[in-house]
Design an enzyme around this catalytic site. Sequence first.
Site, short mmCIF file in Angstrom:
data_model
loop_
_atom_site.label_atom_id
_atom_site.label_comp_id
_atom_site.label_asym_id
_atom_site.label_seq_id
_atom_site.Cartn_x
_atom_site.Cartn_y
_atom_site.Cartn_z
N GLY A 112 0.80 -1.21 0.00
CA GLY A 112 0.00 0.00 0.00
C GLY A 112 0.83 1.27 0.00
N GLU A 135 2.37 -8.35 -2.11
CA GLU A 135 1.09 -8.91 -1.67
C GLU A 135 0.92 -10.40 -1.94
OE1 GLU A 135 0.20 -4.47 -2.07
OE2 GLU A 135 1.48 -5.96 -3.05
#
Length: 260
Positions: A112, A135
């Site tokens: 993020g 991720e």
Amino acid sequence: MAYQQIIAEVKEQIFYITINREHKLNALNKEVLSELADAIVFATNSEEVRGVLITGAGEKAFVAGADISEFQNYSLAEGKELARNGHQNVFDAIEDCPKPVVAAINGFALGGGLELAMACHIRLASDHAKLGLPEVTLGLIPGYGGTQRLTQLVGKGRAIEMITTAGMITAEKAHRIGLINEVVPQAELIAKAEEILNKIKTRAPLAIASAIKAVNASLKEDVNGFEVEIDEFANCFQTEDFKEGVAAFLEKRKAVFKGR
């Protein structure tokens, strides 16, 4: 709004936003995202703000990812809501902000954190920064625009390689492949961001906003970017700033723009 997770202040028309969770490597949690959303609304609407500088507290991390503990037990519906709200309220809001937003990447920009930097209009990185989208090591994929913005910036092949290997790259490589604009020594990072924003501050604010809108339109499939450019170009003719800019050019003096 009183902020607990970010530091936000306006100095000389630059809105400084510092994600202030140094002990957590500035990881994004719900509160950080909520405060960022509020801060971007303020930047968008404030006549006092001519540009935005986003960075992380300390020298280790810009943002080292999302706070995984908050969503480890989410269902499909909750995961979709998490991503959609983040897109609309923070990441897309930054990209669509009419004020130029500069990311000063002062360390790790992962997950993020890299997605936050990619939503910004200009990215600068310190020479020790590391960037990546890890991720898939968690059984996820980037959910805040990472698959789209990384592909736009570096191309399909490099984007798939970075996302599927989950590897980090150096600031120098990120610069080489077009992911960031410039690499500078850590001690010069904020000053370089300020230098860029101070130059932008001397330009016509409404024209800056129109330029950002037109450039963004080039990446939206459902929008004719050329038509947006034509409309925004035409809109400039009805501004006081256009009249001031032309007058200053003809009179061989510096223009004084007021954003009107």
